[in-house]
Design a protein around this motif. Structure first.
Motif, PDB file in Angstrom:
ATOM      1  N   LYS A  78       0.846  -1.200   0.000  1.00 18.42           N
ATOM      2  CA  LYS A  78       0.000   0.000   0.000  1.00 18.42           C
ATOM      3  C   LYS A  78       0.882   1.251   0.000  1.00 18.42           C
ATOM      4  CE  LYS A  78      -3.672   2.386   2.381  1.00 18.42           C
ATOM      5  NZ  LYS A  78      -4.582   2.457   3.506  1.00 18.42           N
ATOM      6  N   GLU A  79       1.997   1.178   0.724  1.00 19.00           N
ATOM      7  CA  GLU A  79       2.915   2.321   0.748  1.00 19.00           C
ATOM      8  C   GLU A  79       3.681   2.450  -0.568  1.00 19.00           C
ATOM      9  OE1 GLU A  79       5.730   1.854   3.943  1.00 19.00           O
ATOM     10  OE2 GLU A  79       4.094   1.392   5.327  1.00 19.00           O
ATOM     11  N   LEU A  80       3.985   1.309  -1.179  1.00 19.60           N
ATOM     12  CA  LEU A  80       4.905   1.313  -2.318  1.00 19.60           C
ATOM     13  C   LEU A  80       4.231   1.586  -3.664  1.00 19.60           C
ATOM     14  CD1 LEU A  80       6.901  -1.797  -1.120  1.00 19.60           C
ATOM     15  CD2 LEU A  80       7.882   0.474  -1.423  1.00 19.60           C
ATOM     16  N   ILE A  81       2.977   1.197  -3.778  1.00 22.88           N
ATOM     17  CA  ILE A  81       2.297   1.399  -5.068  1.00 22.88           C
ATOM     18  C   ILE A  81       1.633   2.769  -5.046  1.00 22.88           C
ATOM     19  CG2 ILE A  81       0.492   0.524  -6.608  1.00 22.88           C
ATOM     20  CD1 ILE A  81       1.061  -2.279  -5.479  1.00 22.88           C
ATOM     21  N   PRO A  82       1.901   3.594  -6.050  1.00 22.51           N
ATOM     22  CA  PRO A  82       1.313   4.940  -6.045  1.00 22.51           C
ATOM     23  C   PRO A  82      -0.193   4.883  -6.263  1.00 22.51           C
ATOM     24  CG  PRO A  82       2.447   4.522  -8.119  1.00 22.51           C
ATOM     25  CD  PRO A  82       2.723   3.342  -7.235  1.00 22.51           C
ATOM     26  N   GLN A  83      -0.857   5.949  -5.886  1.00 24.75           N
ATOM     27  CA  GLN A  83      -2.299   6.040  -6.129  1.00 24.75           C
ATOM     28  C   GLN A  83      -2.567   6.001  -7.627  1.00 24.75           C
ATOM     29  OE1 GLN A  83      -3.525   9.681  -4.094  1.00 24.75           O
ATOM     30  NE2 GLN A  83      -4.752   8.398  -2.741  1.00 24.75           N
ATOM     31  N   HIS A  84      -3.641   5.347  -7.989  1.00 21.17           N
ATOM     32  CA  HIS A  84      -4.067   5.313  -9.381  1.00 21.17           C
ATOM     33  C   HIS A  84      -5.399   6.043  -9.507  1.00 21.17           C
ATOM     34  CE1 HIS A  84      -0.824   2.541  -9.820  1.00 21.17           C
ATOM     35  NE2 HIS A  84      -1.154   2.192 -11.046  1.00 21.17           N
ATOM     36  N   LEU A  85      -5.941   6.032 -10.719  1.00 22.23           N
ATOM     37  CA  LEU A  85      -7.216   6.720 -10.942  1.00 22.23           C
ATOM     38  C   LEU A  85      -8.386   5.940 -10.343  1.00 22.23           C
ATOM     39  CD1 LEU A  85      -6.585   7.907 -14.588  1.00 22.23           C
ATOM     40  CD2 LEU A  85      -6.741   9.331 -12.535  1.00 22.23           C
TER      41      LEU A  85
END
Lengths: 600, 412
Positions: free
Chosen positions: A519-526
């Motif tokens: 959750k910390e490592l994957i950036p927010q997506h649309l």
């Protein structure tokens, strides 16, 4: 040739940083093998990475001519050996070519775990051991305490240990005197047919395959026809020589001597370490027992960051393997990472060294997947499978039992940090076998599953002990365990490169930590992204990355759009470095960082 | 396939010039941007190329520089029909009307001004400057853009502005009587500004009779006094989530009052859109004149990014020796042009013309990206008009949309 009584063959055993290479440098200098102006640090470590990390990977030898106080000149052959557990195999073969060892202990640090393992190996080879206390010039040096530790922990007499400072050159002569006085000369017979041990071999751009050899009986001569017994191949000796450490060509090597030869051998793979070298016409009837080839115990996937580098990666790994038969690789494909290789290593340091060399010497940017051990799967149909990659796990209903490798780990640590170390071992399913003290240092022996150690155990150990703990291990065998494959699903799709084998009791905790990390490592997506850990079809942990809310700024840009475009270029470069999985971009570092357990 | 270079001497559709706003959005036109780099004082949030000169400014010397640069650009670009001119800054309303008149004369001399060319000047709404409006009108200015920034006196002081609310209201009044069209700017997401505060302030602004509003969010720019305060924790601006709500509110209120967001931060009644702004967002051709001005000009079929020396004195020195202040001249490759068109035109409610992208860049966005963004209701693909438009939801995450489309541009 030199009389056997005037030859001494020895190696140096030391923990990393205890000053082995510096001591070797001083011994070489003292015997005048290198002019002072040619002196550089750590003569025997030829690779940059060896010098930087203070480790020796390939065995090296150097012949020294030493004039003893009795007036005689002695031939001293120093075999430098790797100091790390991953290269225990190389240590073993170097030790078998010598009759004695110098044990170097940092007088300000005391005995460390790796020292212990190597000393025991030396004792197994019936070596005489000369304890040398180094760094006695440091204010923190405590010679008496170090001697006591050698006696208590290792169990050898340290009363006549030599106190030196390799850095300042203090008492180096006394070490050389002790080598002559206290180590036995080799035993051999010049009149017998040739019998020599193949200690190591490597590929040299100018000379081709160079074979490092210890002659036991007979004479190895230029122009001689020899036989490599295990491979049953015959060769003509082209060159015979020694290292001082510069190469020096000779016409022959006699019994007890150590040197090298070349014989138009094409590949390192054609030579087998520990093999017996004998005369082609008159082979010895009493060959050496030989060594078991080293088995890789740690596996991981290496994938090029840029898919276009795949062929370059293959070529680079081939080059490294030329000189390192213990490194293995085969092609692998991953849905997440594309084409790459599944690689086998002797241990974690070996893994790190290979990946670092691929990066440094071949300029290849790589994604390293989580290291895995070799599992033994006993199937219901009676077959046995060796599984190197969790992604290859068959349907659990077909598996009768699953076994994982265990190790015996020896950890030496100042007692201030013992509590944290014991907790770490406990958390990693460790079974305590022994806990003893030598002064303020504790020695803990634990049995641990290798799979709990293979990833970040060493990093954690270093961090909880502020770098004071030392660690060594050996494989002790396989045990059946309740192991399950945990899959990670990102946006409802399993990501093969993130799956791993865990003990059922620990799956929940592990799954939770991994989901939190991702959750910390994957950036927010649309869109919002569920991250789940699952065993089979059962979800055991879940996190959600919320959808990106707003990234646009109502701002006045005017006509300066170059700056905006350059920012877009940068973002695109960052995006390119991520791996697209389904609709989700996963940063490369996530594949390894997600597996790091808590830093608390 | 290689991109077809755009060669424009004329707007792409001649009839465009006949109406208030070009009906064909791709008749992007040719504009001239004039940068006046001086201010009476520097606002603490501003990172534009603006400078305070307490010893005064020799306007005649600078005028010579502007005239020289116009002539030099005319020679480089060749003949054009000018559809818009914009005086920005800095504070262009510190210019003497005669200076403005001379610059406009030179532009008209160098190129052909269309009969309905939009000629805008940015002005501070102080009483002193409002006194010059008539002069600007006579010089040829037909539109002013007023830097009102706030309708709250306390906030004007906090923003370092020199005018009061009543002066601003007065200036708007004068502007509406003097010029054909006018606009004013407001800054929101200011320290301590609540949604209710902004709602009433924006409603007041609309009640004044605004037909065009530029509504910008306060952003903390590196190197400004606000950045320093912000980094020390002495300036607190609304948290991102709160700022997002203000953006939402802004769009809702303006839309409800007939001032649609035709661009991310620009709102107008139909027909009141700033033509010069549209030129930028439609990725048209524009020449930049004055210190620190940027341009996108087309020479021999190549689109060239230009920028001039930022420091006014150094610019003047350069112009007097070299004839122009250009320090950067970068020919843009097709993919770079495609990126610029993409990131600019998607800010507009009218969106991106795919034919234009094909023509400029020889590229098209990948089907998969379009499908994914369409499925997520973030963009609309208008197949009939060959346009991609960002939806209301998409306008919040425009940067990500641009990034995805740009990263997935495919050859035709």
């Amino acid at each position: 040739m030199t009389e056997l009584s005037k030859i001494r063959n020895f190696s140096i055993i030391a923990h990393i940083d205890h000053g082995k290479s510096t001591l070797a440098d001083r011994l070489i200098q003292h015997c005048g093998s290198v002019a002072d102006r040619d002196m550089k640090e750590q003569l025997l470590d030829s690779m940059d990475i060896e010098r930087e990390r203070g480790i020796t990977i390939k065995a090296q030898t150097v012949r020294l001519d030493y004039r003893h106080s009795d007036g005689e000149i002695y031939q001293l052959n120093l075999m430098d050996t790797p100091g790390h557990v991953d290269f225990a195999y190389e240590v073993s073969r170097s030790l078998s070519a010598c009759e004695g060892s110098i044990l170097v202990v940092d007088a300000s640090q005391g005995v460390e775990a790796q020292t212990l393992a190597n000393v025991y190996q030396a004792l197994d080879h019936e070596h005489e051991i000369i304890p040398v206390l180094n760094k006695v010039d440091l204010p923190a040096a405590d010679v008496d305490n170090a001697k006591q530790q050698i006696e208590d922990v290792i169990g050898i007499d340290a009363s006549d240990a030599v106190s030196v400072s390799a850095k300042t050159g203090l008492n180096i002569g006394a070490v050389l005197e002790a080598v002559v006085d206290r180590l036995p000369p080799p035993i051999g017979d010049r009149s017998k047919t040739l019998k020599a041990m193949l200690v190591d071999s490597w590929y040299d751009t100018y000379l081709g395959v160079v074979v490092l050899v210890r002659v036991i009986d007979g004479v190895l001569k230029k122009g001689q026809r020899i036989k490599l017994m295990s491979t049953d191949t015959n060769h003509l000796i082209e060159r015979v020589g020694i290292f001082r450490p510069a190469q020096e060509m000779l016409t022959e090597l006699g019994p007890g001597e150590v040197g090298f030869f070349t014989a138009a051998i094409k590949e390192v793979a054609d030579t087998r370490v520990g093999d017996t070298i004998t005369d082609e016409k008159k082979p010895t009837t009493d060959p050496l027992p030989g060594f078991k080839p080293a088995q890789p115990v740690v596996f991981c996937g290496l994938f090029p960051v840029d898919a276009a580098d795949f062929e370059d990666l293959r070529a680079a790994m081939g080059r490294l393997r030329l000189n390192d038969a213990s490194f293995s690789f085969e092609m692998e494909t991953s849905a997440a990472l594309g084409f790459g290789f599944r690689c086998g290593f002797l241990g974690l340091l070996h893994l790190e060294i290979i990946t670092e060399r691929l990066d440094r010497e071949f300029n290849l940017e790589l994604i390293t997947t989580a290291p895995s051990v070799v599992y033994h799967l006993y199937m219901n149909d009676g077959t046995k499978i060796e599984m190197h990659n969790p992604a290859d796990m068959p349907d659990p209903s077909q598996i009768d039992r699953l076994e994982e490798p265990w190790i015996e780990a020896t950890i030496m640590v100042p007692d201030d940090y013992l509590g944290a170390v014991l907790k770490l071992c406990q958390d990693r399913r460790g079974r305590q076998k022994q806990l003893t003290y030598a002064g303020s240092r504790a020695m803990a022996v634990y049995e641990l599953p290798l799979n709990e150690v293979v990833f970040d155990f060493y990093d954690r150990l270093k961090s909880i002990s502020r770098g004071y703990a030392s660690f060594d291990y050996q494989m002790i065998g396989y045990e059946p365990e309740d192991l399950v494959k945990m899959s990670i699903l990102v946006n409802a799709e399993p990501v093969d490169a993130l799956s791993l084998i865990v003990h059922r009791d620990r799956a929940d905790g592990r799954g939770r930590v991994m989901c939190e990390k991702l959750k910390e490592l994957i950036p927010q997506h649309l869109f919002k992204i569920p991250i789940q850990a699952a065993i089979g079809g059962r979800i055991i942990a879940r996190e959600t990355i919320s959808a990106l809310r707003k990234d646009v700024i109502a701002k006045c840009y005017g006509g300066d759009i170059s700056r905006k475009r350059k920012l877009l270029d940068k973002q695109k470069a960052g995006k390119k470095k991520m791996r697209q999985f389904g609709k989700v971009d996963i940063p490369q570092e996530a594949f390894i960082a997600a597996l790091r357990m808590g830093d608390d | 396939m290689a991109a077809t270079p755009e060669v424009t001497g004329q707007p792409e559709t001649a009839s465009a010039a006949a109406t208030a706003v070009p009906q064909n959005p791709d008749a992007a036109g040719f504009g001239v941007y004039v940068h006046w780099p001086f201010c009476a004082s520097k606002c603490p949030y501003c990172d534009f190329n603006s400078h305070v000169r307490h010893g005064g400014i020799d306007q005649s010397a600078y005028l010579k520089g502007y005239l020289a640069e116009i002539r030099s650009l005319r020679q480089a670009i060749g003949p054009r029909d000018v559809t818009s001119i914009f005086f920005g800054g800095g504070t262009p309303s510190l210019m003497e009307p005669a200076t403005v008149a001379a610059i406009l004369d030179e532009i008209a001399n160098a190129w052909q001004l269309t009969t309905d060319a939009e000629i805008t000047l940015e002005a501070n709404p102080s009483s002193v400057e409002a006194g010059r409006f008539k002069g600007y009108r006579q010089a040829g200015i037909n539109r002013v853009s007023l830097g009102v920034q706030s309708l709250r006196d306390d906030d004007l002081r906090a923003l370092g502005r020199l005018h009061s609310v009543s002066e601003a209201r007065n200036a708007i009044e004068i502007a509406s009587n003097t010029f054909d069209r006018h606009s004013f700017d407001l800054i929101y997401a200011r320290p301590k500004q609540s949604a209710a505060d902004w709602e009433s302030e924006l409603t007041e602004a609309i009640a004044i009779g605004a037909r065009h509003l530029s509504l910008y969010q306060l952003t903390i720019e590196e190197g400004t006094p606000f950045a320093e305060l912000y980094n020390k924790g002495r300036l607190v601006i609304p948290a991102s989530q709160q700022a997002d709500e203000l953006f939402r509110l802004t769009r809702d209120i303006t839309a409800a009052n007939g001032l649609r967001a035709y661009e991310t931060s620009n709102h107008a009644q139909a027909g009141e859109e700033s033509r010069h702004n549209l030129l930028y967002w439609r990725y048209g051709e524009y020449a930049g004149i004055g210190p620190g001005a940027h341009g996108r000009i087309i020479v021999d079929g190549q689109r060239i990014a230009t920028s001039t020396e930022r420091m006014p004195e150094a610019w003047l020195e350069r112009v007097s020796t070299a004839g122009n202040g250009t320090i950067e001249r970068e020919t843009l490759a097709s993919p770079e042009q495609a990126d610029e068109l993409l990131m600019m035109s998607l800010r507009l409610s009218e969106g991106l013309n795919l034919d234009r992208l094909a023509k400029i860049g020889g590229l098209r966005p990948g089907e998969k990206s379009i499908a994914a963004l369409t499925d997520a209701d973030l963009i609309e693909h208008d197949v009939a008009t060959r346009r991609l438009r960002v939806t209301d939801a998409g306008s919040f995450v425009l940067n990500e949309i641009v990034l995805q489309l740009s990263a997935d541009l495919q050859p035709l």
